[in-house]
Enzyme design. Structure first.
Site, PDB file in Angstrom:
ATOM      1  N   HIS A 189       5.669   4.066   2.946  1.00  0.00           N
ATOM      2  CA  HIS A 189       4.651   3.772   1.667  1.00  0.00           C
ATOM      3  C   HIS A 189       3.281   3.157   2.428  1.00  0.00           C
ATOM      4  CE1 HIS A 189       2.824   1.948  -1.953  1.00  0.00           C
ATOM      5  NE2 HIS A 189       2.863   0.758  -1.382  1.00  0.00           N
ATOM      6  N   GLU A 265       7.735   6.282  -5.509  1.00  0.00           N
ATOM      7  CA  GLU A 265       7.491   5.065  -6.118  1.00  0.00           C
ATOM      8  C   GLU A 265       6.471   4.708  -6.874  1.00  0.00           C
ATOM      9  OE1 GLU A 265      10.763   2.981  -3.016  1.00  0.00           O
ATOM     10  OE2 GLU A 265       8.365   2.902  -2.612  1.00  0.00           O
ATOM     11  N   PRO A 266       5.882   5.389  -7.863  1.00  0.00           N
ATOM     12  CA  PRO A 266       4.537   5.019  -8.505  1.00  0.00           C
ATOM     13  C   PRO A 266       4.570   3.477  -9.041  1.00  0.00           C
ATOM     14  CG  PRO A 266       5.596   6.848  -9.698  1.00  0.00           C
ATOM     15  CD  PRO A 266       6.499   6.447  -8.341  1.00  0.00           C
ATOM     16  N   GLY A 267       3.524   2.864  -8.867  1.00  0.00           N
ATOM     17  CA  GLY A 267       3.416   1.678  -9.747  1.00  0.00           C
ATOM     18  C   GLY A 267       2.141   1.992 -10.539  1.00  0.00           C
ATOM     19  N   ARG A 306      -7.559  -9.086  -9.804  1.00  0.00           N
ATOM     20  CA  ARG A 306      -8.179  -8.063  -8.834  1.00  0.00           C
ATOM     21  C   ARG A 306      -9.547  -8.049  -8.735  1.00  0.00           C
ATOM     22  NH1 ARG A 306      -8.101  -3.204 -10.044  1.00  0.00           N
ATOM     23  NH2 ARG A 306      -6.938  -2.485  -7.965  1.00  0.00           N
ATOM     24  N   CYS A 339     -12.928 -22.582 -13.916  1.00  0.00           N
ATOM     25  CA  CYS A 339     -14.056 -23.337 -13.157  1.00  0.00           C
ATOM     26  C   CYS A 339     -13.765 -22.776 -11.625  1.00  0.00           C
ATOM     27  CB  CYS A 339     -13.677 -24.770 -13.244  1.00  0.00           C
ATOM     28  SG  CYS A 339     -14.271 -25.261 -14.928  1.00  0.00           S
ATOM     29  N   GLU A 340     -14.316 -21.646 -11.283  1.00  0.00           N
ATOM     30  CA  GLU A 340     -14.084 -21.366  -9.895  1.00  0.00           C
ATOM     31  C   GLU A 340     -15.321 -20.178  -9.663  1.00  0.00           C
ATOM     32  OE1 GLU A 340     -12.692 -21.062  -6.612  1.00  0.00           O
ATOM     33  OE2 GLU A 340     -13.639 -19.301  -6.584  1.00  0.00           O
ATOM     34  N   TYR A 375      -0.635  -4.881 -11.949  1.00  0.00           N
ATOM     35  CA  TYR A 375      -1.244  -5.642 -10.879  1.00  0.00           C
ATOM     36  C   TYR A 375      -2.169  -6.776 -11.580  1.00  0.00           C
ATOM     37  CZ  TYR A 375       1.008  -2.539  -7.661  1.00  0.00           C
ATOM     38  OH  TYR A 375       1.904  -1.889  -7.131  1.00  0.00           O
TER      39      TYR A 375
HETATM   40  C1  LIG Z   1       3.819  -1.627  -4.182  1.00  0.00           C
HETATM   41  C2  LIG Z   1       4.515  -0.563  -3.897  1.00  0.00           C
HETATM   42  C3  LIG Z   1       4.397   0.591  -4.448  1.00  0.00           C
HETATM   43  C4  LIG Z   1       3.652   0.868  -5.455  1.00  0.00           C
HETATM   44  O1  LIG Z   1       2.411   1.056  -5.141  1.00  0.00           O
HETATM   45  P1  LIG Z   1       1.147   1.426  -6.004  1.00  0.00           P
HETATM   46  O2  LIG Z   1      -0.010   1.625  -5.329  1.00  0.00           O
HETATM   47  O3  LIG Z   1       1.377   0.621  -7.305  1.00  0.00           O
HETATM   48  O4  LIG Z   1       1.746   2.923  -6.588  1.00  0.00           O
HETATM   49  C5  LIG Z   1       5.681   1.550  -3.921  1.00  0.00           C
HETATM   50  N1  LIG Z   1       6.349   1.429  -2.990  1.00  0.00           N
HETATM   51  C6  LIG Z   1       6.419   0.132  -2.355  1.00  0.00           C
HETATM   52  C7  LIG Z   1       7.481  -0.199  -1.160  1.00  0.00           C
HETATM   53  C8  LIG Z   1       5.576  -0.835  -2.721  1.00  0.00           C
HETATM   54  O5  LIG Z   1       5.518  -2.423  -2.029  1.00  0.00           O
END
Ligand SMILES: *Cc1c(COP(=O)(O)O)cnc(C)c1O
Length: 423
Positions: A189, A265-267, A306, A339-340, A375
């Site tokens: 990843h 593994e999309p987030g 972010r 306050c930053e 995030y």
């Molecule tokens: C964070 C993470 C993801 C997802 O990453 P994205 O950029 O959100 O798609 C997938 N695999 C692993 C191991 C991660 O740590």
């Protein structure tokens, strides 16, 4: 001049209604948008089968997890706490892979319950071997190249501590034979990107590693599928980046006879664009003719870190409290309520304030921050200035907004504190 951003999935009326019903700030997610992305991910090109795991760190709310489980998506957990949370949301341990930077304190317990272990370092591999000689596991490698939308999200290459360095394969192999382990999966990843060439290169390197572990039947390419948050930014097309990857898997099979199952593994890809943050303009300030006009929102880095962490940009869309047409635009700096000085929603990488063209907003108007599904609620400087955690709402398929997280109370913020009676 920069383009004026528009609302993504909400209508102006919905913004006003939700703001009135739930108050601001409030995160709003769209089931429809999330499901569309889930369907796209599930159609990722593959030669011999596919498993999609949701990187739950991007947004761990139970209602989101359940929705993705219903779609047939499994879990990528980044800590033992995420494992527990996924199980509480209804996932079975066998649907979860644990890929953690810190070796989970009680990883043995999870592995015994069926959670699949991804060794992210030689130390983790050795600890796993000592506890579970002969057992199957996954190995996470750093393939020596990375890509990220900023240096801080790059998780491959020499400057990244994620995974076993690719030149240490022999050391990994000797630990595998020392403990009689079976490498069932190879994992990489490397961070985010939408460049098909990068994905092809990553898949190529990962397959080279897989070739050295003849027992591996699964290759996991991780997440990092970039989405365009701002107008004009490109989103990853899964078909485009997946086709050459599929071809590599087929060629690998022709050459080695091994038909590897693919995991992704999309987030970000699943949830980033399915979330908006509804806020109210709390104040409007200017610093004179040589200065700036500032909009101060009733949210801040305690809800979305972010921008201050990465200089990340999110669309900011004015919605007038009362419908008004034909308003001029205005160049403004948009700041948060903390306050930053770093709590700036319009900043360059490095932290310098910059202006953004927006439809003119006044105190009491709404500003919708878009593309905050990933995030943000789950990764923020929570409770800074003792601001409570922001409530979350899900718009279900029948278009009804339903509360999926209550606003935190002050009692909850301080509940673990122990107030000494005497000193
Ligand atoms: C964070 C993470 C993801 C997802 O990453 P994205 O950029 O959100 O798609 C997938 N695999 C692993 C191991 C991660 O740590």
């Amino acid at each position: 001049m920069q383009a004026i951003e528009k609302l993504r999935f909400l209508s102006e009326d919905q913004v006003r209604q939700i703001a009135q019903e739930f108050g601001t700030p409030v995160f709003v997610y769209s089931q429809l948008e999330l499901e569309k992305k889930a369907d796209m991910a599930l159609q990722f090109p593959n030669a011999f089968g596919l498993t999609v795991r949701y990187a739950m760190k991007s947004n761990p709310n139970a209602s989101i997890l359940k929705l993705l489980k219903k779609k047939g998506i499994q879990i990528d957990a980044s800590s033992e706490h995420e494992v527990k949370r996924a199980i509480l949301a209804g996932f079975s341990p066998t649907e979860i892979m644990l890929t953690s930077q810190e070796l989970a304190k009680d990883f043995a317990k999870f592995v015994e319950s069926g959670v699949f272990f991804n060794a992210c370092s030689l130390h983790q591999l050795e600890e796993f071997g000592k506890k579970f000689p002969g057992k199957s596991l996954s190995l996470r490698f750093n393939p020596g190249l990375g890509s990220g939308h900023t240096k801080k999200t790059d998780v491959g290459g020499t400057a990244s501590a994620f995974g076993i360095w690719h030149e240490k394969i022999e050391e990994a192999k000797s630990l595998i034979s020392k403990y009689g382990l079976k490498v069932e999966k190879i994992h990489t990843h490397i961070g985010s990107g939408s460049d098909p060439e990068v994905w092809k290169a990553v898949a190529h390197h990962t397959l080279e590693i897989a070739e050295q572990f003849p027992t591996a039947t699964i290759v996991n390419l991780g997440g990092g599928y970039k989405v365009g948050r701002m107008l004009g930014e490109k989103s990853t097309d899964m078909q485009t980046i997946g086709s050459p990857v599929k071809e590599l898997f087929s060629k690998f099979a022709d050459r080695t006879g091994r038909k590897l199952h693919l995991e992704i593994e999309p987030g970000t890809f699943l949830i980033a664009l399915a979330g908006s943050l509804l806020t109210t303009v709390d104040d409007k300030i200017d610093t004179g003719s040589k200065g700036f006009t500032f909009l101060k929102l009733d949210t801040g880095m305690d809800a979305n870190t972010r921008p201050s962490l990465y200089g990340a940009k999110h669309p900011l869309v004015t919605v007038k409290k009362n419908p008004t047409n034909g308003l001029p635009t205005q160049e403004v700096v948009v700041v948060g309520h903390c306050c930053e000085s770093g709590d700036l929603f319009t900043q360059k990488e490095g932290g310098e304030a910059e202006t953004r063209p927006m439809v003119q907003a006044e105190i009491g108007d709404y500003v919708v921050m878009e593309a905050v599904g990933a995030y943000c609620a789950g990764m923020s400087t929570k409770n800074y200035n003792s601001f409570p955690e922001t409530p979350e709402v899900l718009i279900t398929l029948d278009q009804r907004p339903k509360l999926i997280r209550k606003k935190q109370t002050l009692e909850q913020i301080i509940q673990c504190e122990i107030s000494l009676e005497s000193y």
